[in-house]
Design a protein around this motif. Sequence first.
Motif, PDB file in Angstrom:
ATOM      1  N   MET A 292     -38.867 -11.712 -39.519  1.00 23.62           N
ATOM      2  CA  MET A 292     -39.493 -12.893 -40.148  1.00 23.62           C
ATOM      3  C   MET A 292     -40.780 -12.872 -39.629  1.00 23.62           C
ATOM      4  N   SER A 293     -41.266 -12.762 -38.345  1.00 20.11           N
ATOM      5  CA  SER A 293     -42.483 -12.814 -37.874  1.00 20.11           C
ATOM      6  C   SER A 293     -43.263 -11.808 -38.419  1.00 20.11           C
TER       7      SER A 293
ATOM      8  N   HIS B 184     -33.293 -18.700 -46.376  1.00 21.81           N
ATOM      9  CA  HIS B 184     -31.975 -18.677 -45.859  1.00 21.81           C
ATOM     10  C   HIS B 184     -32.124 -18.391 -44.140  1.00 21.81           C
ATOM     11  N   PHE B 185     -33.101 -17.594 -43.835  1.00 23.46           N
ATOM     12  CA  PHE B 185     -33.038 -16.977 -42.487  1.00 23.46           C
ATOM     13  C   PHE B 185     -33.822 -17.703 -41.517  1.00 23.46           C
ATOM     14  N   LYS B 186     -34.860 -18.747 -42.010  1.00 22.65           N
ATOM     15  CA  LYS B 186     -35.785 -19.518 -41.258  1.00 22.65           C
ATOM     16  C   LYS B 186     -35.130 -19.962 -39.918  1.00 22.65           C
ATOM     17  N   ASN B 187     -34.089 -20.396 -39.863  1.00 29.67           N
ATOM     18  CA  ASN B 187     -33.575 -20.983 -38.606  1.00 29.67           C
ATOM     19  C   ASN B 187     -32.691 -20.028 -37.966  1.00 29.67           C
ATOM     20  N   ASN B 188     -32.601 -18.755 -38.414  1.00 31.04           N
ATOM     21  CA  ASN B 188     -31.440 -17.666 -37.452  1.00 31.04           C
ATOM     22  C   ASN B 188     -32.317 -17.061 -36.403  1.00 31.04           C
TER      23      ASN B 188
ATOM     24  N   LEU C 217     -25.756 -16.446 -49.923  1.00 28.94           N
ATOM     25  CA  LEU C 217     -27.161 -15.869 -50.231  1.00 28.94           C
ATOM     26  C   LEU C 217     -27.471 -16.015 -51.666  1.00 28.94           C
ATOM     27  N   GLU C 218     -26.506 -16.425 -52.601  1.00 35.55           N
ATOM     28  CA  GLU C 218     -26.665 -16.432 -54.078  1.00 35.55           C
ATOM     29  C   GLU C 218     -27.002 -15.150 -54.568  1.00 35.55           C
ATOM     30  N   ASN C 219     -26.397 -14.091 -54.422  1.00 35.80           N
ATOM     31  CA  ASN C 219     -26.817 -12.926 -54.936  1.00 35.80           C
ATOM     32  C   ASN C 219     -25.847 -12.891 -56.308  1.00 35.80           C
TER      33      ASN C 219
ATOM     34  N   TRP D 253     -37.929  -4.968 -47.351  1.00 37.74           N
ATOM     35  CA  TRP D 253     -38.975  -6.040 -46.981  1.00 37.74           C
ATOM     36  C   TRP D 253     -38.664  -7.065 -48.236  1.00 37.74           C
ATOM     37  N   ASN D 254     -38.560  -6.513 -49.638  1.00 39.89           N
ATOM     38  CA  ASN D 254     -38.252  -7.506 -50.539  1.00 39.89           C
ATOM     39  C   ASN D 254     -37.074  -8.569 -50.210  1.00 39.89           C
ATOM     40  N   PHE D 255     -36.103  -8.117 -49.658  1.00 35.18           N
ATOM     41  CA  PHE D 255     -34.956  -8.736 -49.315  1.00 35.18           C
ATOM     42  C   PHE D 255     -35.417  -9.823 -48.337  1.00 35.18           C
ATOM     43  N   LEU D 256     -36.153  -9.610 -47.371  1.00 36.07           N
ATOM     44  CA  LEU D 256     -36.329 -10.632 -46.218  1.00 36.07           C
ATOM     45  C   LEU D 256     -37.462 -11.687 -47.036  1.00 36.07           C
TER      46      LEU D 256
END
Length: 532
Positions: free
Chosen positions: A504-505, A493-497, A354-356, A484-487
């Motif tokens: 995400m919706s 990173h999560f678009k295909n999870n 996640l590159e944190n 919500w900021n994290f999402l």
Amino acid sequence: MVMGNTAEPGFKSLCLIKKLFVKKLRLILGDQLNHKHSWFDENDKDVIYFMAEMRQETDYVVQHIQKVIGFFEAMRNFADWLEERGHFVIYYDLNHPDNKQELSKNLNQLIKAHQVEKFEYQLPDEYRLDQQLKQFCDTVTLDTEAYDTQHFLTSRTDLEDFFKGKKTFTMEYFYRDMRKKYNMMMLTDKDPEGGKWNFDQSNRKKWSGKPEIPHERGFRKDVSQTLKCINEAGIKTIGMVDETSFNWPTSRADSLSVLNYFCENLLVHFGDYQDAMDPDQVYLFHSRLSFAMNSKMLHPLEVIEKVIDYWRENRNQIDISQIEGFVRQILGWREYMRGIYWMKMPEYRTTNTLENHNKLPDFYWTAETKMNCLHHAIKQSLNHAYAHHIQRLMITGNYALLTQTHPDEVDEWYLGIYIDAIEWVEITNTRGMSQFADGGLVATKPYVSSGSYINKMSNYCKSCEYTASKKTGDNACPFNSLYWNFLFEKREHFKNNQRMNMMMSLLDKKDPDDLQELVDRAQEIIKNPQNF
């Protein structure tokens, strides 16, 4: 046992006699206190057992003072136990004049002094020690041999073999296989007792003052001499300790006592409230067995069998949902996490999908924060070197991930602060389960939540300065805007999870102005955590 200058009269002459017969030097590390190991079945006169308290081990991460004391006390008790059975033990306490404070140097010194012809050791459970001992063996001319610790229920490679050819490593399938392999709570070779494998849905109750929680099986040990030894050496530690009332098991007898107490007093409600959190309850119905197991004073199989036997004798009082959750933690998660560790190290130690890159806030070392859940979870950790899995995952770990903290910093804190933390179990739970740094190898989605989950599972929120239901404003729970900021920031990173599709919706449906307000507040929290 030789500790400092406490050798008995005549010890030097005894050593001279021993030199005539000693052929083997056997190393016992601080987390290899296995009384049942086959090494100890016979009293070999040609064997030296070596144990040492070393700065190498106390200093590679800043440790909780109770963790250092706990391991030193347990090691000393184990060395005494060996000597009582006639084994020859050389023990270097922290300030022993011959202690070089580094493993290889100590071993070389002993090999030379005692004309050792063969070096033997048990396979370490930390990668760094495994590598150190392999390198040491490559440098010496004598014979060397490594032995299994005879503790775990799987080998280092069993998990990798189990998932060979699979794209995902779902723990549940491994757990079911382990239930079958060890015939744990099985009606037939295919059918689990109770009609299903997993009762996790029954293990999520909030504790509201009832039922009454029995006091933990504690100990009132005087560890002032060990503490003095640590202080004289100048070891940097975190946390606090009551030197006249140390509360952790440090012998096999202690450990068995804690196991028996769990069965008789806590198991009846363990499963129901294993995820619950309360500011005034440190242990709730948890067993407090992790340190005894991770130091190997207790074997996982004896723990599981003892608890299952007790459940069978009291099935009219203890529901299967209480016992299954406990068995799953040991037979499933514990072995699974160790398997992941040996499958993926050393690369796993540096993964950061996640590159944190943010720093862990200073209040993780002080508990000085207005967020009540974090204040109590961290204060408890500093005071007791303990927090249960949901406090670690959904309070301290959740906040660290939502504030996009570098996983190296999170690893270091968790490894140091908890008495049961050894890298093989810490890093897979922290970098994998908690921080999603491995990109979903261990957890299929990040374990993040807003304040609603914390309010649902704990009694922290009712006395907090912030309001769990509010998303914006000065008294809004910081977890809400951070969530919500994290999402928003990690959406790529999560678009295909698939497991993140619903969240995400919901993110996409948010009013842009409302979302911006949440993002702005979250950025203020991340930049100035000391203000919250």
